[in-house]
Enzyme design. Structure first.
Site, PDB file in Angstrom:
ATOM      1  N   GLY A  40       0.833  -1.195   0.000  1.00 15.12           N
ATOM      2  CA  GLY A  40       0.000   0.000   0.000  1.00 15.12           C
ATOM      3  C   GLY A  40       0.866   1.243   0.000  1.00 15.12           C
ATOM      4  O   GLY A  40       1.851   1.334   0.748  1.00 15.12           O
ATOM      5  N   GLY A  42      -0.518   4.644   0.007  1.00 14.88           N
ATOM      6  CA  GLY A  42      -1.210   5.871   0.360  1.00 14.88           C
ATOM      7  C   GLY A  42      -0.356   6.643   1.349  1.00 14.88           C
ATOM      8  O   GLY A  42       0.866   6.481   1.404  1.00 14.88           O
ATOM      9  N   GLY A  45       1.556   4.206   3.778  1.00 17.41           N
ATOM     10  CA  GLY A  45       2.538   3.380   3.085  1.00 17.41           C
ATOM     11  C   GLY A  45       3.649   4.180   2.439  1.00 17.41           C
ATOM     12  O   GLY A  45       4.837   3.831   2.556  1.00 17.41           O
ATOM     13  N   HIS A 266     -20.320   8.916   7.223  1.00 16.91           N
ATOM     14  CA  HIS A 266     -20.043  10.350   7.050  1.00 16.91           C
ATOM     15  C   HIS A 266     -21.342  11.077   6.728  1.00 16.91           C
ATOM     16  O   HIS A 266     -22.087  10.659   5.846  1.00 16.91           O
ATOM     17  CB  HIS A 266     -19.032  10.546   5.922  1.00 16.91           C
ATOM     18  CG  HIS A 266     -18.361  11.881   5.938  1.00 16.91           C
ATOM     19  ND1 HIS A 266     -19.048  13.056   5.729  1.00 16.91           N
ATOM     20  CD2 HIS A 266     -17.067  12.242   6.135  1.00 16.91           C
ATOM     21  CE1 HIS A 266     -18.204  14.071   5.791  1.00 16.91           C
ATOM     22  NE2 HIS A 266     -16.992  13.600   6.044  1.00 16.91           N
ATOM     23  N   ARG A 330     -19.240  13.069  13.539  1.00 17.58           N
ATOM     24  CA  ARG A 330     -19.903  12.489  12.375  1.00 17.58           C
ATOM     25  C   ARG A 330     -20.997  11.494  12.733  1.00 17.58           C
ATOM     26  O   ARG A 330     -22.037  11.439  12.078  1.00 17.58           O
ATOM     27  CB  ARG A 330     -18.851  11.815  11.483  1.00 17.58           C
ATOM     28  CG  ARG A 330     -17.926  12.810  10.831  1.00 17.58           C
ATOM     29  CD  ARG A 330     -16.775  12.145  10.108  1.00 17.58           C
ATOM     30  NE  ARG A 330     -15.966  13.136   9.413  1.00 17.58           N
ATOM     31  CZ  ARG A 330     -14.863  12.857   8.742  1.00 17.58           C
ATOM     32  NH1 ARG A 330     -14.423  11.603   8.697  1.00 17.58           N
ATOM     33  NH2 ARG A 330     -14.185  13.804   8.132  1.00 17.58           N
ATOM     34  N   ARG A 435     -14.271   8.117  14.414  1.00 18.04           N
ATOM     35  CA  ARG A 435     -13.123   8.980  14.124  1.00 18.04           C
ATOM     36  C   ARG A 435     -13.575  10.421  13.953  1.00 18.04           C
ATOM     37  O   ARG A 435     -14.567  10.695  13.276  1.00 18.04           O
ATOM     38  CB  ARG A 435     -12.409   8.517  12.852  1.00 18.04           C
ATOM     39  CG  ARG A 435     -11.233   9.420  12.481  1.00 18.04           C
ATOM     40  CD  ARG A 435     -10.476   8.903  11.283  1.00 18.04           C
ATOM     41  NE  ARG A 435     -11.233   8.918  10.051  1.00 18.04           N
ATOM     42  CZ  ARG A 435     -11.488  10.012   9.322  1.00 18.04           C
ATOM     43  NH1 ARG A 435     -11.089  11.196   9.743  1.00 18.04           N
ATOM     44  NH2 ARG A 435     -12.158   9.911   8.191  1.00 18.04           N
TER      45      ARG A 435
END
Length: 637
Positions: A40, A42, A45, A266, A330, A435
């Site tokens: 990964g 992103g 990573g 979300h 959220r 989160r």
């Protein structure tokens, strides 16, 4: 097996500082003898691969995209949190720590969250040095905006494309190491298994997505930075390629899975428009700084939004939560939107939407200022819906966006398999049951730039640098297992497409294990998921062969893993007889309809151990201790 979180002793503010000193080190001359695999690329990573290569390790980095720049991190729009207190509004490392613990409804480790808040200040300095174009005030200082779950302005941003700009910074650092030869980059390559030798992770098996070639790669440690599993719901804001395969294959090799039912919905996404959709689009939480959320007071009011006067509007978040208003966390904003839509007051053709209105902000600050803040987001909304948000309110509705659950890791980010690490959204560690906005980018970069470069050395220092050959029997066995699964799935030649199965599974997960859950629904969902999985392995149609670019085969392998994960998510949601954060059990709520925790029975991390095909997983509990914050009822009123 007893879980050992390896949380250091001592005062909270000194844990990470002292832990870094106590960690074993690898001599600079010896680092070049160790090989590390990073799956990964992103934010977690790319930052990890670049940082470890900079230290001198030999790194192999893998991504299934054609470039690391296409990682899903680019889709994060709103910003990244850091306790810099540039606004002098009362922020601090401890306040960011407390807001994150509270925002996660007291279901995260204190030590991990405090470390995250502590290193957040370093992340901004790192990214500025890389040239990330954060927004600035007139005098040149970095600008901040507010995000949900906080009463201070601590979110740094680059217009509405913060994730993209941060990823470009990490990508530039990664590219530099590729150019030096310290990082070997493997694009269009997907991990399909992790190889365990003598109880330690020693490599991976991959499939080349262009040629279909199955290959093995050996290393001294493996880092999974593969993101979350929101696409188990089929419709989500995640990139369509986002999947759980790497993490799930690691789980089946011994890595415990932590809190799988903790998924984030979300509140500000463009609503579903029809059965043709395969993806949903996020509208940044930053929009709630200036946009006001409302619905008509009367469920029979079908007038256009502009024609409904103020006295006939219900600004329900401002009414219910006056202290935080539209910037509640959220999970709370999402449930509130669902509540008014369930009452029949939703807007739009489907009735599954609420308004996000910028008329007051445009009147107050002027259209030009709103364009500067959110221009690209407004343009995106108009291109998708055909509606001009400068003139008419946006229509939004909650959608799956992030997963707080993931592979269980200790304080060093190591899973229950020695030598196997999980970073960023792939692990469970920092966000509890919900989160806060602008914290995903913070965690990914914290893990990659500032945590794993220290902690991995402690493991490697106690391991001889002897290399292992991919001719080892365990590599050959793993390759054979991968090939057998591919051949099996290709041989079925059934009548239903992969997407049909994925969509059917996703609807079950959304309806019964989504924003609201209950015991009866979860029991039904478990039975249906088992039926869908059984039918999948007897009736899925996958065309083409393995020895070519075969997107249908890629999807099929990922959906097979989602089907198994979905059952575990349902089991986890069923066993947790409380409501906390994004996990809302309808049987456990206050008279006001808020989540009702049960701290006496469920103040723990649920870590699940795989025991074999069609066998129930075993639950292990990591008790959560709160020594620096008081367990209280979460309130944003």
């Amino acid at each position: 097996m007893k879980l050992d979180s390896k949380i250091p002793d001592g005062p909270l503010a000194e844990k990470w500082y002292k832990h870094k000193f106590n960690l074993k080190l690898v001599n600079p001359a010896n680092k070049r003898k160790y090989d590390i695999i990073v799956v990964g690329t992103g934010l977690a990573g790319a930052s990890a691969a670049a940082s470890l290569a900079e230290l001198g390790y030999n790194v192999k980095a893998f991504c299934f995209q054609d470039s690391p720049r296409r990682a899903h991190s680019i889709a994060a729009q709103g910003g990244i949190n850091a306790a810099k207190n540039y606004q002098n509004d009362g922020d601090s490392v401890f306040r960011l720590f407390y807001d994150t613990i509270k925002g996660g409804d007291f279901r995260a480790r204190e030590a991990n969250v405090y470390r995250l808040a502590e290193v957040s200040v370093n992340i901004i300095d790192q990214c500025v040095a890389q040239g990330v174009p954060f927004a600035r005030e007139y005098g040149g200082l970095l600008s901040n905006r507010s995000f949900g779950g906080s009463q201070v302005s601590r979110t740094f941003y680059a217009a509405g494309q913060t994730g993209q700009q941060l990823l470009l910074g990490a990508y530039s650092a990664l590219s530099r190491q590729v150019a030096t030869g310290k990082v070997q980059m493997f694009t269009r390559t997907e991990m399909l298994d992790v190889v365990i030798i003598d109880g330690k992770a020693r490599g991976i098996v991959t499939r080349n997505l262009v040629t279909g070639k199955i290959e093995s790669h050996a290393a001294h440690a493996v880092l999974l930075c593969t993101g979350g599993y929101g696409n188990v719901f089929y419709l989500s804001t995640n990139a369509m390629g986002s999947n759980v395969t790497a993490a799930w294959r690691a789980h089946k090799k011994g890595a415990f899975f932590g809190n799988p039912c903790f998924t984030q919905i979300h509140p500000t996404c463009i609503p579903v428009s029809g059965d043709h959709q395969s993806k949903l689009t996020l509208m940044s939480e930053s929009l709630r700084n200036d946009g006001r959320v409302w619905v008509p007071k009367d469920s029979n009011d079908k007038r256009k939004a502009q024609d409904i006067p103020e006295e006939d509007r219900d600004y329900f978040l401002e009414r219910k939560y006056p202290s935080f208003g539209n910037l509640v966390p959220r999970d709370i904003a999402s449930r509130s939107a669902k509540e008014v839509c369930d009452q029949g007051r939703g807007v739009g053709a489907s009735g599954l939407a609420v308004y996000l209105d910028f008329a007051d902000a445009i009147k107050r600050d002027g259209r030009k200022k709103i364009e500067e803040r959110y221009g690209n987001l407004f343009d995106m909304y108009q291109q998708i819906t055909g509606e001009n948000p400068y003139e008419t309110p946006m229509r939004i509705y909650p959608a799956v966006h992030y997963t707080m659950g993931g592979l269980w890791v200790d304080y060093n980010l190591m899973t229950t398999v020695p030598g196997l690490y999980a970073l960023g959204e792939a692990n469970f560690s920092d966000h509890g049951a919900n989160r806060l906005g602008a914290s995903a980018l913070m965690q990914g970069l914290a893990d990659g730039y500032f945590v794993i470069p220290y902690t991995i050395g402690d493991y490697l220092a106690g391991m001889p640098p002897t290399k292992i050959s991919t001719d080892h029997p365990e590599f050959k066995k793993a390759e054979e297992d991968v090939k057998n699964q591919i051949n099996k799935i290709l041989s079925i030649n059934g009548n239903k497409t992969v997407d049909q199965f994925h969509k059917e599974m996703g609807k079950i997960m959304w309806d019964y294990c989504g924003m609201a859950r209950n015991a009866e629904g979860l029991k039904f969902a478990k039975k249906r998921m088992q039926e869908i999985r059984e039918e999948f392995w007897s009736n899925v149609k996958v065309t083409g062969t393995n020895e070519e670019l075969n997107i249908t085969l890629e999807k099929a392998l990922r959906v097979a893993d989602f089907l198994e994960l979905g059952e575990l998510m349902i089991d986890d949601a069923a066993h947790r007889e409380e409501s906390c954060g994004g996990h809302f059990r309808e049987e456990y709520q206050t008279p006001e309809g808020e989540a009702e925790r049960n701290d006496e029975k469920f103040a723990y991390v649920a870590a699940w151990e795989y025991k074999g095909a069609n066998q129930p997983e075993v639950l292990h509990k990591e008790e959560l201790l709160f020594e620096n914050v008081k367990l209280t009822k979460r309130s944003y009123k």
